[in-house]
Design an enzyme around this catalytic site. Structure first.
Site, short mmCIF file in Angstrom:
data_model
loop_
_atom_site.label_atom_id
_atom_site.label_comp_id
_atom_site.label_asym_id
_atom_site.label_seq_id
_atom_site.Cartn_x
_atom_site.Cartn_y
_atom_site.Cartn_z
N ASP A 114 -1.00 6.17 5.82
CA ASP A 114 -0.78 7.39 6.02
C ASP A 114 -1.34 8.48 4.94
O ASP A 114 -1.29 9.64 5.24
CB ASP A 114 0.70 7.62 6.03
CG ASP A 114 1.47 7.41 4.97
OD1 ASP A 114 0.94 7.05 3.77
OD2 ASP A 114 2.75 7.73 5.10
N GLU A 116 4.62 0.58 -5.63
CA GLU A 116 3.88 1.88 -6.32
C GLU A 116 4.41 2.41 -7.40
O GLU A 116 5.41 3.02 -7.40
CB GLU A 116 3.73 2.88 -5.10
CG GLU A 116 2.75 4.10 -5.44
CD GLU A 116 2.47 4.85 -4.38
OE1 GLU A 116 1.62 5.83 -4.59
OE2 GLU A 116 2.67 4.50 -3.05
#
Length: 272
Positions: free
Chosen positions: A52, A190
């Site tokens: 995304d 992340e």
């Protein structure tokens, strides 16, 4: 220490588990269009993420939130038509899975049917468990995503490193174990401390892919446009630029403009 690579004509979710078991690191990059995906796949990448992050890279939005399911399917379809070997994982965009498990399943089914992708990725842990279960029960592979979750940026208010405090670190480890338990085939971590990411990777039997999570995990992912240096304003510590295409492309385009203005292009050899 290098590890002997097993050759895969086609990478699958099973292949990634085998790579982890063999100690072979997993390579993963984003791609959003046919041309770039064809190059990335031909270079031997294991996993292509139709992220995304296309919201930022391709559309110029400040966050990943605006991109729609239809747009993700468009990008994923373009990528799938280009690949021969890589596993293609497609992000479920913001709003397509968080609040309603039935909607999550419908979104995942649309991605699989309309794009031809091989798996979906979504952000979150126990709070989205019902959505994950619905998707998995339909036979669709799911990759998790913990740590810095860009779709929740307005909740966090910052892109700084996550899970530095003990409580959040423990919650992250618990969520990673939970994602493995309910059936996710891999997890992305992340922007978290390297020591924590290594601990998570050692605690799971499924692959852990890092971005800004050190080298103690099972593989790495970067945004393609960042690692090629097509973007130049984004400079996090974890990013290594393998090329500097922003400068090279600017130079080439400027030269083209100059040649057209000077009637140097096309020359005699470039005309019919």
């Amino acid at each position: 220490m290098s590890v002997a690579k097993r050759e895969y004509k086609r990478v699958t979710v099973k292949s990634l588990v085998e790579m982890k078991e063999a100690g072979e690191k997993i390579s993963m990059l984003t791609a959003y269009d046919y041309t770039m995906a064809k190059i990335v796949d031909g270079a031997g990448i294991d996993v292509i993420l139709v992220g995304d992050s296309a919201s930022n890279v391709m559309a110029g939005h400040e966050t990943t939130l605006p991109i729609t399911l239809d747009q993700m399917i468009y990008h994923a379809s373009s990528v799938v038509r280009a690949i021969n070997r890589a596993l293609v994982v497609v992000d479920l965009p913001f709003g397509s899975y968080q609040s309603d498990p039935k909607e999550a399943l419908r979104s995942a089914i649309r991605i699989m049917k309309e794009s031809g992708g091989h798996a979906v990725k979504l952000e979150g842990g126990k709070e989205v468990k019902e959505s994950i279960k619905r998707i998995l029960n339909a036979g669709i592979p799911v990759m998790g995503h913990l740590g810095l979750t860009p779709q929740s940026i307005y909740k966090f208010g910052t892109y700084t490193v996550r899970a530095k405090e003990d409580q959040e670190a423990e919650e992250l480890l618990e969520n990673a174990k939970f994602l493995e338990k309910i059936g996710c085939f891999a997890v992305v971590l992340e922007k978290i401390p390297a020591a924590l990411a290594k601990k998570v990777a050692e605690s799971l039997t499924i692959p852990v892919i890092g971005i800004g999570a050190g080298n103690g995990v099972d593989g790495q992912v970067l945004v393609l446009h960042d690692m090629l240096g097509m973007t130049h304003e984004f400079n996090p510590r974890f990013l290594r630029r393998y090329l500097h295409l922003y400068e090279e492309m600017t130079k080439a385009i400027s030269q083209y403009v100059e040649d057209v203005k000077a009637v140097d292009f096309p020359n005699e050899d470039e005309m019919y």
